[in-house]
Design a protein around this motif. Structure first.
Motif: not given
Length: 216
Positions: A142-168
């Motif tokens: 996500l940092t690569r696409f955004l161009g900056y590292e987001p705060l966890l309070e902003h990205s936690l739900m998005a990261e979980l979304w990607l984590f869920d896909l990584m488990t498949r």
């Protein structure tokens, strides 16, 4: 031992409270993803020949297509806009403005699930568990696409979304942005504005996808 107790023991390590929280979340999500019959009926009868074009328009502007329970209630109006544009009764500029504002409603409805100021404890627990397995892979992407590292309070739900896909095992994310990434980035940008400027500003914020020229 019934299924409930087996799940508590085998999946949640005997923690009944964690099970109840997860169960209620699953029920809520199942209800939220139920498509109303009236929406199905209207979409089946109103300008059905514009279904694909409407789907493409939503995907073009959002970068992804939300679950039908979110997008179907808004699709008939978009079809009507497309029909008016194709018939010449709506200019391209007017169409783009009206479609933009309507698709924002779809985006905002999809973001309801990700707009809590403080993510529920079980989401935070899940994040810690998944981060322990996958490390910073999701945030790095996500940092690569955004161009900056987001705060966890902003990205936690998005990261979980990607984590869920990584488990498949059936899904492998390429280097380029995908619909999955667009949804994750939408969650982050929406939460950044929501927590920084308020809901009205977040709801009015720009969409992430390009508005490409339309075919007549």
């Amino acid at each position: 031992m019934d299924w409930r107790q087996q799940t508590i023991e085998n999946v949640f390590g005997g923690d009944e409270k964690r099970f109840e929280n997860a169960y209620q979340t699953a029920v809520t999500e199942a209800i939220s993803e139920a498509v109303a019959w009236k929406d199905l009926a209207l979409n089946a009868t109103l300008l059905p020949h514009l279904e694909d074009a409407t789907h493409q328009l939503i995907e073009q502007r959002l970068g992804y297509v939300p679950h039908p329970s979110v997008s179907l209630p808004y699709a008939p109006y978009l079809r009507a806009l497309l029909q008016s544009y194709h018939q010449g009764t709506l200019s391209q500029n007017a169409f783009k403005h009206e479609a933009e504002e309507h698709i924002k409603l779809i985006r905002n409805a999809d973001m309801v699930h990700y707009s809590s100021a403080e993510p529920a404890p079980h989401f935070q627990q899940s994040y810690q568990k998944m981060f322990g397995i996958y490390g910073s892979q999701a945030k790095d992407r996500l940092t690569r696409f955004l161009g900056y590292e987001p705060l966890l309070e902003h990205s936690l739900m998005a990261e979980l979304w990607l984590f869920d896909l990584m488990t498949r095992d059936t899904i492998r994310l390429p280097e380029a942005r995908t619909a999955v990434d667009f949804k994750a980035l939408t969650i982050i940008r929406y939460r950044e504005i929501l927590l920084g400027q308020g809901k009205a500003a977040a709801d009015a914020s720009p969409l992430l996808g390009p508005f490409r020229p339309l075919d007549n």
